[in-house]
Design a protein around this motif. Structure first.
Motif, mmCIF file in Angstrom:
data_model
loop_
_atom_site.group_PDB
_atom_site.id
_atom_site.type_symbol
_atom_site.label_atom_id
_atom_site.label_comp_id
_atom_site.label_asym_id
_atom_site.label_seq_id
_atom_site.Cartn_x
_atom_site.Cartn_y
_atom_site.Cartn_z
ATOM 1 N N GLN A 12 83.666 -22.393 5.448
ATOM 2 C CA GLN A 12 82.789 -22.559 6.610
ATOM 3 C C GLN A 12 81.571 -23.407 6.238
ATOM 4 O O GLN A 12 81.189 -24.312 6.976
ATOM 5 N N ASN A 14 81.298 -25.586 3.781
ATOM 6 C CA ASN A 14 81.749 -26.961 3.524
ATOM 7 C C ASN A 14 82.041 -27.702 4.823
ATOM 8 O O ASN A 14 81.697 -28.876 4.967
ATOM 9 N N LEU A 15 82.654 -27.013 5.755
ATOM 10 C CA LEU A 15 82.974 -27.629 7.036
ATOM 11 C C LEU A 15 81.699 -27.972 7.801
ATOM 12 O O LEU A 15 81.591 -29.047 8.406
ATOM 13 N N GLN A 16 80.719 -27.088 7.758
ATOM 14 C CA GLN A 16 79.441 -27.372 8.414
ATOM 15 C C GLN A 16 78.780 -28.602 7.786
ATOM 16 O O GLN A 16 78.199 -29.439 8.487
ATOM 17 N N VAL A 18 80.317 -31.104 6.288
ATOM 18 C CA VAL A 18 81.082 -32.289 6.698
ATOM 19 C C VAL A 18 80.715 -32.680 8.126
ATOM 20 O O VAL A 18 80.477 -33.865 8.410
ATOM 21 N N VAL A 19 80.662 -31.714 9.021
ATOM 22 C CA VAL A 19 80.311 -31.995 10.412
ATOM 23 C C VAL A 19 78.898 -32.579 10.488
ATOM 24 O O VAL A 19 78.647 -33.546 11.214
ATOM 25 N N GLY A 20 77.981 -32.031 9.714
ATOM 26 C CA GLY A 20 76.617 -32.563 9.685
ATOM 27 C C GLY A 20 76.593 -34.004 9.194
ATOM 28 O O GLY A 20 75.906 -34.856 9.772
ATOM 29 N N ASP A 21 77.349 -34.298 8.140
ATOM 30 C CA ASP A 21 77.418 -35.670 7.615
ATOM 31 C C ASP A 21 78.006 -36.628 8.644
ATOM 32 O O ASP A 21 77.525 -37.749 8.813
ATOM 33 N N VAL A 22 79.038 -36.188 9.337
ATOM 34 C CA VAL A 22 79.667 -37.027 10.363
ATOM 35 C C VAL A 22 78.675 -37.321 11.487
ATOM 36 O O VAL A 22 78.569 -38.457 11.956
ATOM 37 N N ARG A 23 77.923 -36.329 11.885
ATOM 38 C CA ARG A 23 76.917 -36.524 12.946
ATOM 39 C C ARG A 23 75.880 -37.562 12.522
ATOM 40 O O ARG A 23 75.487 -38.421 13.309
#
Length: 64
Positions: A12, A14-16, A18-23
């Motif tokens: 969870q 790590n996924l957060q 990744v999502v933050g980096d993508v944003r």
């Protein structure tokens, strides 16, 4: 069971991340695209202005 819960929590996190980096990257891309579009509009306006001045110069030369 505890190891599974810890693993799921780490997934969870790590996924957060990744999502933050993508944003962040999407925001950067959006800003770059806006700057390119603004530059294109600026170039278009300057080209139009130069074309108008050229027509005016041509007309003046014709009158001479």
């Amino acid at each position: 069971m505890g190891a599974l819960v810890r693993s799921l929590k780490q997934i969870q996190i790590n996924l957060q991340a990744v999502v933050g980096d993508v944003r962040v990257e999407i925001d950067n891309f959006t800003q770059s695209a806006k700057e390119i579009a603004d530059g294109g509009m600026n170039l278009s306006e300057r080209t139009e202005s130069q074309a108008q001045r050229l027509l005016e110069t041509s007309s003046s030369m014709e009158n001479l």
